[in-house]
Design a protein around this motif. Structure first.
Motif, mmCIF file in Angstrom:
data_model
loop_
_atom_site.group_PDB
_atom_site.id
_atom_site.type_symbol
_atom_site.label_atom_id
_atom_site.label_comp_id
_atom_site.label_asym_id
_atom_site.label_seq_id
_atom_site.Cartn_x
_atom_site.Cartn_y
_atom_site.Cartn_z
ATOM 1 N N THR A 274 71.851 57.031 -9.638
ATOM 2 C CA THR A 274 70.698 56.426 -8.954
ATOM 3 C C THR A 274 70.852 54.905 -9.010
ATOM 4 O OG1 THR A 274 69.271 56.095 -10.887
ATOM 5 C CG2 THR A 274 69.256 58.289 -9.863
ATOM 6 N N SER A 275 69.946 54.213 -8.307
ATOM 7 C CA SER A 275 69.977 52.741 -8.327
ATOM 8 C C SER A 275 69.609 52.189 -9.695
ATOM 9 C CB SER A 275 68.997 52.196 -7.284
ATOM 10 O OG SER A 275 67.654 52.464 -7.702
ATOM 11 N N ARG B 91 66.671 51.472 -10.622
ATOM 12 C CA ARG B 91 65.492 50.588 -10.518
ATOM 13 C C ARG B 91 64.338 51.120 -11.375
ATOM 14 N NH1 ARG B 91 62.894 46.709 -7.037
ATOM 15 N NH2 ARG B 91 64.787 46.441 -5.802
ATOM 16 N N SER C 102 60.759 47.976 -4.167
ATOM 17 C CA SER C 102 61.677 49.127 -4.127
ATOM 18 C C SER C 102 61.771 49.731 -2.730
ATOM 19 C CB SER C 102 61.184 50.203 -5.104
ATOM 20 O OG SER C 102 59.946 50.718 -4.659
ATOM 21 N N VAL D 250 67.818 59.465 -3.309
ATOM 22 C CA VAL D 250 67.481 58.878 -4.617
ATOM 23 C C VAL D 250 68.647 59.084 -5.578
ATOM 24 C CG1 VAL D 250 65.953 58.987 -6.624
ATOM 25 C CG2 VAL D 250 64.982 59.186 -4.317
ATOM 26 N N GLY E 282 71.538 56.748 -5.041
ATOM 27 C CA GLY E 282 71.235 55.313 -5.106
ATOM 28 C C GLY E 282 70.949 54.644 -3.768
ATOM 29 N N ASP F 118 65.265 54.173 -3.786
ATOM 30 C CA ASP F 118 64.868 54.131 -5.194
ATOM 31 C C ASP F 118 63.945 55.278 -5.599
ATOM 32 O OD1 ASP F 118 66.236 51.639 -5.745
ATOM 33 O OD2 ASP F 118 64.687 50.687 -4.508
ATOM 34 N N ALA G 278 64.489 56.792 -9.393
ATOM 35 C CA ALA G 278 65.759 56.317 -9.955
ATOM 36 C C ALA G 278 65.709 56.194 -11.469
ATOM 37 C CB ALA G 278 66.122 54.977 -9.330
#
Lengths: 275, 275
Positions: free
Chosen positions: B149-150, B152, B158, B200, B203, B206, B259
């Motif tokens: 995931t990102s 975040r 986001s 999600v 990535g 978010d 994320a």
């Protein structure tokens, strides 16, 4: 996720060769950016574009590829980032090199090449191609097309795509957005105006609108102006401004792309009354 | 629009063969429905599903193909339309046969097969496949994955996907929706929870949330429950209900797929406080 090989654009055989070559060049450049650059590199802001918004690296790479095609054919270009490039031609290739740039940079696979050939100020042929699948739609002035809009004439219960609510030049569009959403049967935000216009043209959704944020530029709408009416639909600005060809990319619109003139006018009137 | 040949699912070689076979059967059935039936025929409501919502013809065709695979392998099935089919096995194939049914019926090319193998009440392997492109994502309990995931941790700025605002069991979610939208940097509504959860996991966005309408069922979230945590993210119900395996598809949730745990909890808390 597994990434399947991204397809070449699927283009009709009789498409204008400059439009076809520009689309293939855009597709090749985008696929290169997706394979060679990570998200951060694709999204890096490299300069300010002619439309007054920042240019991302992936925008620049795709636009450069299109401009090279136009230069080789000695045709003028009007494009989101570089603005107007005069190559002394009576014809201009008007392009949104990478519609849905934010999707393309992030990896949300919803982005398009979209362009039109304009001869002496009049759009004569247009193409939109969804780069991640190769699906395309095109139209030539005065020539019938095989696809049709849904024909829907009323907002109530319709399938409506919109730009997200936000604060635009006329204020906050949240109230308009929720008023439109409340009447629609289905609501989507795909963040790619040109793909959403393709879906109106082929009848998959009934309408697409910028709910009054004046985000659209001519390059977001010019392909739809030829493609959607050919399929029975209608394209206008919510506030009634002319969508005439102009070199000034700082001109903004709240585009409404709908399955019928009645539906476009109902959406435009609601936006004008609510904003 | 030109329709390119729809691809076969691109599945990892070591995927559980029942999941792989079920996904391929779903893909074949969906492609048949897209080529053989028009929009109206695909969307025809043929009966009431086990989850309490109408079953469309395209849902039925895809689910029938999956159920045939499960029967051949003598594995139980829990699916949106037919509910629980007991084939006397300790294992159950839990599936959302066609996530984004409304997209798939209309021709908006955003729909998924999504499923998990559950052994003695515990999900052990999961797969989501975007049918129109063949892209897929999968995870096996306890086995590391290559996607992330990102990471975040905060809602502000986001990239957030949501279900549309609507009147749900707890009232109108428009206020929650606009509160979340106002904090997010990018907002999308793709109308396919399983694809949004894939995005999600890898990535591209978010977070994804049902903003309190209690629309989700277990089958919408079970693949994400294995796939998203494996990538560093978190899946929960906005109101803190357990997402345990159950045969009761009338149980509803407001899923939050994010994320990170911090981001999921911030979104859940905002939904709970605002609804």
């Amino acid at each position: 996720m597994t990434v399947t090989a991204l397809p070449e654009p699927a283009l009709p055989a009789d498409l204008n060769p400059i439009l076809a070559e520009a689309c293939r060049a855009a597709s090749t450049a985008a696929r290169h950016a997706w394979s060679a650059l990570d998200r951060q590199a694709r999204a890096e802001e490299v300069r300010m574009g002619a439309d007054g918004t920042p240019t991302m690296r992936i925008d620049e790479l795709v636009e450069d590829a299109i401009v090279a095609v136009a230069e080789a054919h000695r045709i003028n270009v009007l494009s989101e980032e570089v603005g107007f490039l005069d190559h002394g031609s009576a014809r201009t290739l008007v392009v949104d090199p990478l519609d849905g740039s934010a999707n393309a940079a992030a990896g949300v696979p919803l982005s398009c090449f979209s362009g039109a050939l304009v001869a002496d100020g009049t759009p004569v042929e247009a193409l939109t191609c969804w780069l991640e699948t190769g699906r395309s739609i095109s139209a030539r002035a005065g020539v019938p097309v095989t696809y049709r809009t849904s024909g829907r004439t009323a907002l109530a219960g319709s399938a409506l795509s919109m730009l997200r609510p936000k604060v635009g030049a006329r204020g906050d569009t949240t109230g308009v957005w929720t008023a439109l959403s409340g009447r629609a049967g289905r609501v989507r935000i795909l963040s790619t105006s040109c793909l959403e216009s393709m879906l109106v043209a082929d009848g998959s959704i009934d309408a697409f609108a910028d709910p009054g944020s004046d985000t659209h530029r001519l390059v977001d709408l010019i392909a739809a102006q030829l493609i959607v009416p050919a399929a029975g639909g209608h394209v206008c600005d919510a506030f009634g401004r002319d969508l005439d060809f102009s070199h000034d990319l700082t001109r903004r619109y709240s585009g409404v792309v709908a399955a019928s003139r009645d539906l476009a006018e109902e959406i435009g009137a609601l936006i004008t009354a609510t904003i």
